[in-house]
Design an enzyme around this catalytic site. Structure first.
Site: not given
Ligand code: 5GP
Ligand code: MG
Length: 178
Positions: A99-100, A103, A152, A165
């Protein structure tokens, strides 16, 4: 809030590369000879997963799932949908989810539950970044890259409405407002 916001580097490509090396070494130690299935969570984790698998020089398989939670903008809708499911069974397999970013934890805990029902012999999580201060649902991250601030982030696969990206570094958008 626009895609014209200016990205400021938070984690350089060199820092990311060194961290991916470290994570890969730990994963190699733990999974060598086990022929695991790595599940890349689309779209954000595709760059990280691509860098990581090339450092794991032992037999493994790669699968993709796509979830939707954020939709447009920066806040999660809280509703998670499986947009693209697994193409092969994971029953009895060693599964490592890539997973990136974690959160609130909502998305990944939903996915881990979804995968657990399919009876893998083991199920672990590798996440490049963790916004720990935002956690609402407890999540165990077995292999973690960086704990990051509540900002963010874009770049290295992470997007804002499909932009950014391609950035090689992980960046914060300058006019960061929630
Ligand atoms: P959670 O369900 O844990 O709140 O959100 C996880 C998902 O939201 C991640 O897989 C990612 O797609 C997205 N996300 C959370 N924080 C960020 C961020 O800072 N930047 C980007 N681009 N996506 C994020
Ligand atoms: Mg996203």
């Amino acid at each position: 809030m626009s895609s014209q916001s200016k990205p400021r580097v938070l984690l350089t490509r060199a820092e990311i590369e060194a961290k991916v090396d470290e994570l890969a070494a730990a994963i190699r130690r733990d999974y060598l000879g086990r022929h695991p299935i790595l599940i890349c969570v689309l779209k954000g984790a595709f760059v990280f997963a691509a860098d990581l698998v090339r450092r794991l020089n032992f037999p493994l398989e790669v699968e993709f799932v796509q979830l939707s939670s954020y939709g447009e903008g920066r806040e999660s809708s809280g509703k998670i949908k499986v947009e693209q499911s697994l193409r092969s069974p994971i029953k009895g397999r060693d599964v490592l989810v890539i997973e990136d970013i974690v959160d609130t934890g909502t998305t990944i805990s939903f996915l881990l539950g979804y995968l657990r029902k399919r009876k893998p012999v083991s199920l672990k999580l590798c996440a490049l970044t963790d916004k720990l201060s935002r956690r609402q649902v407890p999540v165990t991250i077995d292999y973690l890259g960086f704990t990051v601030p509540d900002k963010f982030l874009v770049g290295y696969g992470l997007d804002l409405d499909e932009n950014f990206r391609y950035l090689p570094d992980i960046c914060v958008l300058e006019d960061n407002v929630r």
